[in-house]
Design a protein around this motif. Structure first.
Motif, PDB file in Angstrom:
ATOM      1  N   ASN A   1       0.853  -1.192   0.000  1.00 20.60           N
ATOM      2  CA  ASN A   1       0.000   0.000   0.000  1.00 20.60           C
ATOM      3  C   ASN A   1       0.890   1.245   0.000  1.00 20.60           C
ATOM      4  O   ASN A   1       1.711   1.413   0.880  1.00 20.60           O
ATOM      5  CB  ASN A   1      -0.860  -0.041   1.271  1.00 20.60           C
ATOM      6  N   PRO A   2       0.760   2.138  -0.977  1.00 23.51           N
ATOM      7  CA  PRO A   2       1.659   3.295  -1.022  1.00 23.51           C
ATOM      8  C   PRO A   2       1.452   4.253   0.141  1.00 23.51           C
ATOM      9  O   PRO A   2       2.323   5.066   0.410  1.00 23.51           O
ATOM     10  CB  PRO A   2       1.337   3.968  -2.360  1.00 23.51           C
TER      11      PRO A   2
ATOM     12  N   GLN B   1       1.485   3.440   3.196  1.00 25.32           N
ATOM     13  CA  GLN B   1       2.262   3.002   4.363  1.00 25.32           C
ATOM     14  C   GLN B   1       3.617   3.681   4.348  1.00 25.32           C
ATOM     15  O   GLN B   1       4.290   3.661   3.329  1.00 25.32           O
ATOM     16  CB  GLN B   1       2.479   1.491   4.298  1.00 25.32           C
ATOM     17  N   PRO B   2       4.018   4.253   5.438  1.00 25.22           N
ATOM     18  CA  PRO B   2       5.323   4.931   5.460  1.00 25.22           C
ATOM     19  C   PRO B   2       6.503   3.981   5.547  1.00 25.22           C
ATOM     20  O   PRO B   2       7.619   4.395   5.548  1.00 25.22           O
ATOM     21  CB  PRO B   2       5.239   5.815   6.713  1.00 25.22           C
ATOM     22  N   SER B   3       6.253   2.677   5.585  1.00 28.48           N
ATOM     23  CA  SER B   3       7.369   1.777   5.870  1.00 28.48           C
ATOM     24  C   SER B   3       8.405   1.780   4.754  1.00 28.48           C
ATOM     25  O   SER B   3       9.552   1.492   4.986  1.00 28.48           O
ATOM     26  CB  SER B   3       6.866   0.356   6.083  1.00 28.48           C
TER      27      SER B   3
ATOM     28  N   LEU C   1       9.730   4.201   3.329  1.00 26.08           N
ATOM     29  CA  LEU C   1      10.699   5.284   3.441  1.00 26.08           C
ATOM     30  C   LEU C   1      11.587   5.167   4.665  1.00 26.08           C
ATOM     31  O   LEU C   1      12.614   5.804   4.746  1.00 26.08           O
ATOM     32  CB  LEU C   1       9.977   6.637   3.514  1.00 26.08           C
ATOM     33  N   THR C   2      11.189   4.374   5.655  1.00 28.49           N
ATOM     34  CA  THR C   2      12.004   4.302   6.877  1.00 28.49           C
ATOM     35  C   THR C   2      12.865   3.060   6.836  1.00 28.49           C
ATOM     36  O   THR C   2      12.500   2.066   6.223  1.00 28.49           O
ATOM     37  CB  THR C   2      11.116   4.235   8.118  1.00 28.49           C
TER      38      THR C   2
ATOM     39  N   PRO D   1      14.340  -0.471  20.961  1.00 28.19           N
ATOM     40  CA  PRO D   1      14.027   0.816  21.601  1.00 28.19           C
ATOM     41  C   PRO D   1      14.765   0.926  22.932  1.00 28.19           C
ATOM     42  O   PRO D   1      14.939  -0.060  23.618  1.00 28.19           O
ATOM     43  CB  PRO D   1      12.514   0.772  21.818  1.00 28.19           C
TER      44      PRO D   1
END
Lengths: 141, 325
Positions: B2-3, B5-7, B9-10, B18
């Motif tokens: 799905n475009p 989704q920011p995944s 780019l990261t 964490p």
């Protein structure tokens, strides 16, 4: 003129008054004040005297103690705390300088994002530049 | 995919843990298998104390290869003129690597123009057995000390022999044992046997007990000696990545002395500086600032100490050092 009884009395009173005046004039002011203290009882006199000397000594002691305490606090602070404060301020100023340079170089929006920044206009519409943090992977449908 | 989704780019988050999950693990990982050796009991707290010096110090260290390093040290001090002078030091680190941070054998030595020599050899024969030899020659007198550590699964033992002179039958033998009892508590003991001309009665044996309690981001270690009624306790607390604080209490009824010391270590990442400060009950305040002058591999060290025990005659000492390489 003969010194009759009344006149004699008047004259002796006057002489006595003068003598009294002389006696009074022979005492100095300090002696008269000291004489006044004899009006108070012994315990009151001693109490006032010790209270006075104690408060004088206490003032001297507290002045010298606060001198030493202030010196110890300031020199210990100079050794323990001052370099840290200077280094922190320097680091902050360097950061600010870098941000200002970035701002000047790349436009007003670039200073707000962190290391994962994307130049404006490069993102397809609808997406936000992702800040550099770990997020759980989105539940993909 | 799905475009929206920011995944894409990261960077994939799988390699990033964490920081909230990392802190307790850092401690537990180190001690889950082995409680460490007895000598390293108070080390985490002692590392926070500022190492102050007086006068000037200049150190040039040069790596001749990835295994060999040479250093020249100049010490200029008015308070300890016997320490002032030039020292030449060499370090060799061997090729056997048991973990990313340790490599064996390690040979270190330094010597000065009056032929006072200090030498250390540390070698690990296997992952569980380590030996250490130290020797020093000062003004013609030789002193040597050797120790063997065995690091088991949840315990560690050490045997140390020092200054053994078989002809005069003098020397020191020390045995240590440290056992992990629960996941956060380790208990241990130390036995010292000393024989020599200056020991009252010819020979002496001293037993002392130790414990080490680990918490989420703190560490408490204590060393108690019942025969001399002495105790040495240290507390270490990690407040955040930059600030570590520690406290130490050392008291002995036999010598009737008791000293408490509180210290902190602050790292200023933006300024490449590390600051350590301490204050103790002998009315002494000490601090050391180490700053890396970045484009070149130089480190500037500023050290200051002040003693207010006698307010009329308080003493102040400052030192400046420069480390190249």
């Amino acid at each position: 003129m003969e010194l009759t009884g009344d006149k004699l009395k008047e004259l002796t009173n006057a002489i006595e008054d003068e003598e009294d005046d002389d006696e009074e004039l022979d005492e100095t002011l300090v002696e008269r004040l000291i004489g006044l203290t004899e009006m108070f009882p012994d315990s009151v006199r001693n109490a006032v005297c010790s209270a006075g000397s104690f408060s004088w000594k206490a003032m001297q002691w507290s002045f010298s103690f606060s001198k030493s305490a202030m010196w110890v606090a300031v020199s210990a602070g100079t050794i323990l705390v001052l370099p840290v404060m200077f280094e922190n301020e320097r680091a902050q100023m360097l950061d600010q300088q870098k941000q200002q340079e970035k701002q000047i170089l790349l436009g007003p929006h670039s200073a707000m994002s962190g290391p994962g920044m994307v130049p404006p206009g490069m993102l397809p519409p609808g997406m936000v530049p992702h800040p550099h943090q770990w997020h759980p992977p989105p539940a993909s449908s | 995919a799905n475009p929206s989704q920011p995944s894409s780019l990261t960077p994939p988050p799988s390699t990033d843990v964490p920081p909230e999950l990392k802190i307790p693990n850092v401690f537990k990982e180190e001690v889950s298998n082995n409680p460490g050796t007895f000598e390293e009991l108070h080390r985490k707290c002692k590392e926070l104390f500022p190492q102050t010096f007086e006068g000037g110090r200049f150190l040039v260290s040069k790596g001749l290869s990835s295994h060999f390093q040479v250093s020249h040290t100049l010490t200029m001090s008015q308070l300890s003129p016997q320490d002032s002078g030039y020292k030449f030091g060499a370090t060799y680190i061997g090729t056997k690597q048991y973990s990313p941070s340790e490599a064996y054998p390690v040979l270190m030595g330094d010597i000065d123009p009056s032929l006072n020599l200090n030498a250390h050899i540390i070698h690990a024969f296997s992952k569980k057995v380590r030996t250490k030899l130290q020797s020093s020659v000062q003004e013609g007198k030789f002193m040597g000390q050797g120790s063997v550590d065995y690091l088991g699964d949840d315990f560690s033992t050490t045997l140390t022999l020092g200054n053994i002179d078989l002809l005069n039958k003098t020397g020191v033998i020390v045995g240590h044992y440290l056992q992990r009892v629960t996941s956060s508590v380790a208990l241990g003991a130390e036995l010292v046997y000393q024989r020599g001309p200056r020991v009252p009665g010819g020979e002496i044996t001293v037993l002392s007990l130790a414990s080490k309690i680990t918490g989420e981001n703190w560490l408490f270690t204590a060393n108690v000696c019942p025969s001399a009624v002495a105790a040495h306790c240290c507390y270490y607390h990690k407040v955040n990545e930059q600030l570590h604080i520690g406290a130490e209490l050392e008291s002995s009824l036999m010598t009737r002395e008791s000293v408490g010391k509180g210290c902190y270590q602050l790292e200023i990442p933006g300024g490449n500086a590390m600051f350590r400060g301490s204050i103790d009950t002998n009315w002494t305040v000490e601090a050391v600032l180490e700053k890396k002058l970045m484009p070149l591999p130089f480190t500037l060290q500023l050290s200051g100490t002040a003693n207010f025990a006698n307010i009329q005659k308080s003493q102040y000492r400052f030192g400046i050092g420069l480390v190249l390489g």
